[in-house]
Scaffold this motif. Structure first.
Motif, mmCIF file in Angstrom:
data_model
loop_
_atom_site.group_PDB
_atom_site.id
_atom_site.type_symbol
_atom_site.label_atom_id
_atom_site.label_comp_id
_atom_site.label_asym_id
_atom_site.label_seq_id
_atom_site.Cartn_x
_atom_site.Cartn_y
_atom_site.Cartn_z
ATOM 1 N N GLU A 366 0.631 8.955 0.510
ATOM 2 C CA GLU A 366 1.661 8.094 0.154
ATOM 3 C C GLU A 366 1.540 7.336 -1.074
ATOM 4 O O GLU A 366 0.246 7.009 -1.507
ATOM 5 N N HIS A 367 2.549 6.869 -1.480
ATOM 6 C CA HIS A 367 2.427 5.971 -2.926
ATOM 7 C C HIS A 367 2.492 4.427 -2.803
ATOM 8 O O HIS A 367 3.659 4.142 -2.094
ATOM 9 N N CYS A 461 6.288 3.643 -1.226
ATOM 10 C CA CYS A 461 7.621 4.047 -1.506
ATOM 11 C C CYS A 461 8.158 4.716 -0.571
ATOM 12 O O CYS A 461 9.342 5.044 0.080
ATOM 13 N N GLU A 462 7.097 5.542 0.386
ATOM 14 C CA GLU A 462 7.783 6.398 1.498
ATOM 15 C C GLU A 462 8.524 5.642 2.498
ATOM 16 O O GLU A 462 9.094 6.088 3.491
ATOM 17 N N LYS A 474 8.687 7.848 -5.049
ATOM 18 C CA LYS A 474 9.001 8.786 -4.156
ATOM 19 C C LYS A 474 10.215 8.332 -3.194
ATOM 20 O O LYS A 474 10.233 7.315 -2.835
#
Length: 496
Positions: A366-367, A461-462, A474
């Motif tokens: 993930e970001h 972001c996810e 994202k």
């Protein structure tokens, strides 16, 4: 108890217990059949006793199993994970006593509920495989738990550091420099120090130092900063002064042989930070800093520059004293690496005191939120480097009050960022985050300062529902899946 020497007793006891339960026999029934006492059988099942040959034969008859199968070290499929654990070096290498657990306690727990413990171990192994977790990552996770348990403050190491400073007549206001520590290593501990260049050893370009115990030679990377060399020498002194025998001879983590190596590296590193930053001096300066009604990044940088240390050593030392002296232990530490011209940020170190705080290593793929000051400061540094050149030893200091959108948790976040030699065009940020509670408000007088930036942030972001975020990398896939599951549950509830 020596786990290795008692492995046979443990396995034998587990087999006896499992056979007895499979046949639905009580201890008293097996005792009657084998002519052994109930207390003795209980000791056998707990792995504390190993019977003589004639008693093993009596047990084999009572449990209707042949002698060879009974004394075999092979366990049933149901108990294979426990056998795997016993055959590994985990129990011998992990100093369970630092967590207040004796190996015998752990073994007794296994003997009390072997099937459940076996299932639990299988689950842990499966999770580690799914996340490609290496053994050194496991060891570092245990180390973090150890640090968190003691609020990252170790009085024995503090006292050792003070003894060292007294022995070598280092004044309270002095931060030992590279030259002094190198001389102590050479003259007192018999080291031979040589610098190496990337031309000499191109394969070692990212390695900070290599120690050869056979020749007492320390090879140190020529491209390190003065502060990095000073810390390297301080850590080497830590190994010697604290008499830490088991150690890694390479500064970077390529392969870890045991947990003791990881623990000793931490202890030597803590010692180095303590001799470089005298806690009394830092406490005095921090008291003034936190009493200021205005946030002043230059004041904090000036305090750091009193000592011959990197930002990371400084922030670690700050975390030691925040818990021990200022009684602020609701905090976290993060270190991120970022290559210039790359939008990927790598969380390479984290620590959480009091609880697992909102900003943490959520998932490998993930970001992290691009509003985190830990990340934006790295891009600020990159911009300066492009304007002034990458050789500039720039250190940035920034602060932010972060409010987490989903939880409402507020943190005062203080970040330092600088280049990370010897890695070309690699920058690092180190962050201390403090949960904003009444305790912090009473101590940190600059919290109400209007110049202190406030931002709404999230974890990744996810997982973030802020669809208008211009920094988003994202779509919120994880959040959308969670919301879809909730709608399914709501629909089912309406049906009922």
């Amino acid at each position: 108890m020596s786990v290795n020497s008692d492995k046979v007793k443990i396995i034998f006891g587990l087999k006896i217990r499992q056979l007895r339960l499979d046949k639905k026999l009580s201890l008293s029934e097996v005792a009657e059949k084998s002519k052994l006492s109930i207390s003795y059988l209980n000791e056998i099942e707990k792995g504390k006793k190993y019977p003589k040959t004639e008693k093993i034969m009596a047990l084999s008859e009572a449990l209707e199993i042949d002698y060879d199968s009974l004394v075999s070290l092979k366990l049933s499929k149901q108990l294979e994970p426990i056998a795997e654990l016993l055959n590994s070096n985990i129990l011998t290498e992990l100093p369970l006593e630092i967590f207040g657990v004796e190996p015998s306690d752990f073994i007794e727990l296994m003997s009390e509920a072997p099937a459940k413990i076996s299932a639990f171990i299988s689950t842990i192994i499966e999770i580690s495989r799914n996340y490609d977790m290496r053994v050194e990552q496991f060891y570092f996770s245990v180390l973090r738990s150890y640090q968190e348990m003691y609020d990252n403050y170790f009085d024995d190491l503090e006292q050792s550091a003070q003894q060292f400073r007294k022995l070598f007549e280092i004044s309270a206001t002095t931060s030992p420099n590279e030259k002094l520590l190198a001389e102590i290593l050479e003259n007192f501990y018999g080291y031979r120090i040589e610098e190496f260049s990337k031309e000499q050893y191109p394969e070692l370009v990212t390695i900070r130092s290599v120690y050869n115990p056979a020749t007492s030679k320390l090879l140190i990377n020529k491209d390190l900063s003065t502060e990095q060399k000073t810390f390297t020498y301080g850590r080497e002194i830590g190994y010697q002064f604290l008499q830490l025998k088991k150690r890694s001879n390479i500064s970077s983590v390529i392969e870890v042989g045991s947990f003791e190596e990881v623990l000793n590296n931490f202890r030597a590193s803590y010692f180095a930070g303590a001799i470089l930053i005298n806690k009394d001096i830092l406490i005095d300066r921090l008291t003034y800093f936190f009493a200021s009604p205005k946030w002043d990044e230059n004041m904090l940088l000036s305090i750091m520059r009193l000592f011959n240390v990197t930002p990371e050593v400084f922030m670690h030392r700050l975390s030691n004293l925040m818990t021990s002296h200022f009684k602020i232990n609701n905090l976290f530490f993060l270190r991120f690496n970022n290559q210039v011209d790359d939008d990927l940020f790598y969380l390479t170190k984290e620590m959480h005191l009091a609880k697992l705080h909102t900003p943490h290593g959520t998932a490998l793929s993930e970001h992290y939120c691009r509003r985190w000051k830990a990340l934006t400061i790295l891009k600020d540094l990159e911009k300066i480097q492009k304007e002034e050149g990458y050789d500039a030893e720039e250190v940035l200091c920034k602060a932010q009050v972060s409010e987490y959108i989903d939880t409402g948790n507020h943190y005062l976040v203080i970040c330092l960022a600088k280049p990370s030699p010897p890695n070309l065009k690699m920058n690092s940020s180190v962050t201390l985050g403090f949960a904003i509670d009444d305790n912090l408000k009473s101590m940190v007088k600059f919290l109400p300062d209007s110049s202190l930036i406030h931002r709404k942030v999230n974890e990744t972001c996810e997982r973030c529902g802020a669809m208008d975020c211009t920094d988003r990398m994202k779509p919120p896939y994880v959040l959308q899946k969670q919301q879809a599951r909730e709608k399914i549950k709501e629909s089912i509830a309406k049906l009922n």
